[in-house]
Design a protein around this motif. Structure first.
Motif, PDB file in Angstrom:
ATOM      1  N   PHE A 132       1.174  -1.255   0.341  1.00 46.01           N
ATOM      2  CA  PHE A 132       0.089  -0.226   0.192  1.00 46.01           C
ATOM      3  C   PHE A 132       0.663   1.225  -0.018  1.00 46.01           C
ATOM      4  O   PHE A 132       0.564   1.964  -0.167  1.00 46.01           O
ATOM      5  N   ILE A 133       2.635   1.361   0.634  1.00 45.72           N
ATOM      6  CA  ILE A 133       2.807   1.893   0.923  1.00 45.72           C
ATOM      7  C   ILE A 133       4.024   1.724  -0.004  1.00 45.72           C
ATOM      8  O   ILE A 133       4.635   1.037  -0.135  1.00 45.72           O
ATOM      9  N   PHE A 142      -0.541   4.157   8.509  1.00 44.12           N
ATOM     10  CA  PHE A 142      -1.417   3.193   7.876  1.00 44.12           C
ATOM     11  C   PHE A 142      -1.867   2.012   8.314  1.00 44.12           C
ATOM     12  O   PHE A 142      -2.931   1.619   8.050  1.00 44.12           O
ATOM     13  N   TRP A 164      -6.670   5.763   2.341  1.00 46.86           N
ATOM     14  CA  TRP A 164      -5.818   5.812   1.250  1.00 46.86           C
ATOM     15  C   TRP A 164      -5.963   6.148  -0.448  1.00 46.86           C
ATOM     16  O   TRP A 164      -5.377   6.768  -0.950  1.00 46.86           O
ATOM     17  N   GLU A 169      -0.872   6.164  -3.623  1.00 45.16           N
ATOM     18  CA  GLU A 169       0.421   4.615  -4.523  1.00 45.16           C
ATOM     19  C   GLU A 169      -0.649   3.486  -3.488  1.00 45.16           C
ATOM     20  O   GLU A 169       0.083   2.470  -4.182  1.00 45.16           O
ATOM     21  N   SER A 170      -1.196   3.883  -3.375  1.00 43.86           N
ATOM     22  CA  SER A 170      -1.614   2.435  -2.548  1.00 43.86           C
ATOM     23  C   SER A 170      -3.014   1.951  -3.373  1.00 43.86           C
ATOM     24  O   SER A 170      -3.053   0.682  -3.541  1.00 43.86           O
ATOM     25  N   GLN A 173      -2.719  -1.752  -4.618  1.00 40.63           N
ATOM     26  CA  GLN A 173      -2.826  -2.460  -3.558  1.00 40.63           C
ATOM     27  C   GLN A 173      -4.325  -2.582  -3.459  1.00 40.63           C
ATOM     28  O   GLN A 173      -4.730  -4.364  -3.286  1.00 40.63           O
ATOM     29  N   THR A 282       5.179   0.015  -4.594  1.00 42.92           N
ATOM     30  CA  THR A 282       4.086  -0.358  -4.587  1.00 42.92           C
ATOM     31  C   THR A 282       3.885  -0.405  -6.111  1.00 42.92           C
ATOM     32  O   THR A 282       3.227  -0.762  -6.708  1.00 42.92           O
ATOM     33  N   ASP A 421       1.287   6.945 -10.094  1.00 43.73           N
ATOM     34  CA  ASP A 421       0.385   5.765  -9.242  1.00 43.73           C
ATOM     35  C   ASP A 421      -0.499   4.950  -9.682  1.00 43.73           C
ATOM     36  O   ASP A 421      -1.274   4.203  -8.890  1.00 43.73           O
TER      37      ASP A 421
END
Length: 486
Positions: A132-133, A142, A164, A169-170, A173, A282, A421
């Motif tokens: 996620f990061i 997070f 999020w 960037e999350s 995922q 990510t 992202d």
């Protein structure tokens, strides 16, 4: 013959049914040491649970080399085709507590400990190749969003998507998490990934960077959202039961171990072409650019004899690498090199490596002494190393790694808005079959129907940028959900 019951110090217990009291009705006497010891130990039977990966299942097995990768690494566990190395694997959910359901929508931990002749190698990963990061300073925040609201003590979709939606960037995922792979059918039917970028060093000191993959030979199977919810209520230990029972029935699960490799120059050229940082957790390395190379087979074939001693006290750290292996500039990996070992020092204890499940199978020697539960305390050997007049002869990290060049001014760098992202998240979305796309929309619509309008619109914007059809599908699923409740 039934063994004689004793105290922890080996003293015979005369009566384990009746406390020592002043007369038949008491009060009780402090001198009843067995009673005191029994209650004291009972009060301390629970070590602190893991902050993440709290509920897990584990098993022993073997890793067998099937292909020669000596051109990439001098690590001895790979030096002969057919060679076997004993190992221990712990699977887990991530966000839930120890009593949570195995079928919750959550990534799955996939942590492996290889007991090699050169020391323990820990490969700590998940069932997803991304995360996620990309910066460990965000990790505590997070994880807090995945836990419970400090006021209501309830899980909060608002907290999750607030985080999020402010961290695009999350999205990669999040897309994987809310797809069908967000609820795997037990632990045997899912893939595993080292996720981070590591490195391998050969006998000539040459380094390649590497991604580790484990492909299930049982086939990928996932649970529908409805079946996952049903099992959470009827059999919350579903994955634990499935793994233990399969091994007990000698239906040993197996995974094919593969790697992606790239030189530093290849990664630089790839980054110049794609704009993606190859050390960004990510992101993934596409197989079309970096094909999978077979290495060996992992098989799980022995259940632990005691869950607490062998599964709950199992301690992993990505810092545990053997000669022929190394790290990378992956920021999340760099943070975990500290965080994992530090967590075990707090959770299990200073000498957690002395416990059988964590202890290396090869000889070991150091100047560490004392502390709680010091099983191996060095005996009469000195607890220091003398300084030599000639000085030492350091060689990189001790793993044969000559190191990599560092550059740049020390500072805090925010990549928000400067890195892509969305493309990889969109690529993942476009790979999904039509029905799995619809499942993704429906799975997201549930929690997103519970968030504030501001958070909802912010998150929908990310879906739109990954693929317009992604955002459109989620909007339709939310509207359908709202209409059905009207």
């Amino acid at each position: 013959m039934k063994p004689t019951l004793t105290t922890a110090s080996g003293i015979h217990v005369v009566d384990n049914q009746n406390s020592l009291s002043a007369g038949p009705r008491g009060p009780l006497l402090l001198q009843d040491f067995h009673l005191i010891e029994k209650l004291q130990h009972f009060n301390r039977e629970r070590i602190p649970e893991r902050v993440v990966h709290a509920k897990g299942s584990g098993a022993y097995g073997t890793f067998t080399v099937t292909h020669d990768i000596s051109r990439y690494t001098k690590a001895k566990l790979f030096n002969q085709i057919g060679k076997q190395t004993e190992m221990f694997v712990r699977f887990s959910t991530v966000g839930g507590e120890r009593g949570s359901a195995d079928t919750e929508r959550d990534p799955r931990g996939f942590a492996m400990k290889f007991y090699t002749e050169e020391g323990n190698w820990d490969l700590v990963g998940n069932n997803t190749p991304m995360f996620f990061i990309k910066d460990p300073i965000k990790f505590p925040d997070f994880v807090h969003t995945q836990k419970r609201d400090p006021q209501t003590n309830l899980k909060s979709p608002n907290m999750m998507f607030d985080f999020w939606s402010k961290a695009p960037e999350s999205l990669h995922q999040v897309t994987m998490l809310f797809s069908d792979r967000g609820t795997p059918d037990g632990y045997r039917h899912m893939d595993g990934f080292g996720s981070h970028t590591y490195s391998l060093i050969n006998a000539d000191g040459e380094r390649v960077f590497v991604k580790w993959h484990l492909r299930t030979q049982q086939g990928i199977k996932n649970l529908s959202a409805a079946d996952a919810a049903r099992l959470a209520g009827t059999d919350p230990d579903y994955a634990q039961r499935d793994l233990f029972t399969a091994i007990a029935n000698k239906e040993f699960p197996r995974w094919e171990v593969r790697i992606q490799v790239a030189t530093e120059q290849q990664l630089q050229e790839w980054e110049a072409r794609t704009g993606w940082n190859p050390y960004d957790l990510t992101k993934i390395w596409p197989h079309s650019d970096f094909p999978l190379i077979p290495v060996g087979i992992m098989e799980l074939n022995r259940n632990p004899a005691n869950y607490h001693a062998e599964v709950e006290q199992a301690a992993f750290s990505p810092a545990n690498l053997v000669p022929g292996m190394g790290y990378s500039p992956d920021k999340m990996l760099q943070g975990r090199l500290f965080g994992y070992h530090d967590a075990q020092l707090y959770r299990v204890g200073t000498n957690h490596q002395h416990l059988p499940v964590n202890a290396p199978r090869c000889p070991f020697h150091n100047q560490q002494r004392d502390g709680s539960m010091a099983i191996h305390n060095g005996g009469a050997e000195v607890n220091y190393e003398a300084v030599t007049a000639q000085g030492s002869n350091p060689s990189g990290f001790g793993h044969g790694d000559k190191g990599w060049a560092l550059s740049g001014v020390a500072g805090r760098y925010d990549s928000r808005g400067t890195e892509d992202d969305y493309t990889q998240a969109g690529n993942l979305f476009r790979l999904l079959p039509a029905q799995e796309k619809q499942n993704l929309f429906d799975n997201l619509a549930g929690p997103l129907s519970q968030v504030s309008e501001e958070i909802l619109q912010r998150q929908l914007t990310h879906f739109d940028q990954a693929d317009p059809a992604y955002g459109q599908g989620v909007r339709a699923a939310i509207e359908k959900r709202r209409t059905s409740k009207a």
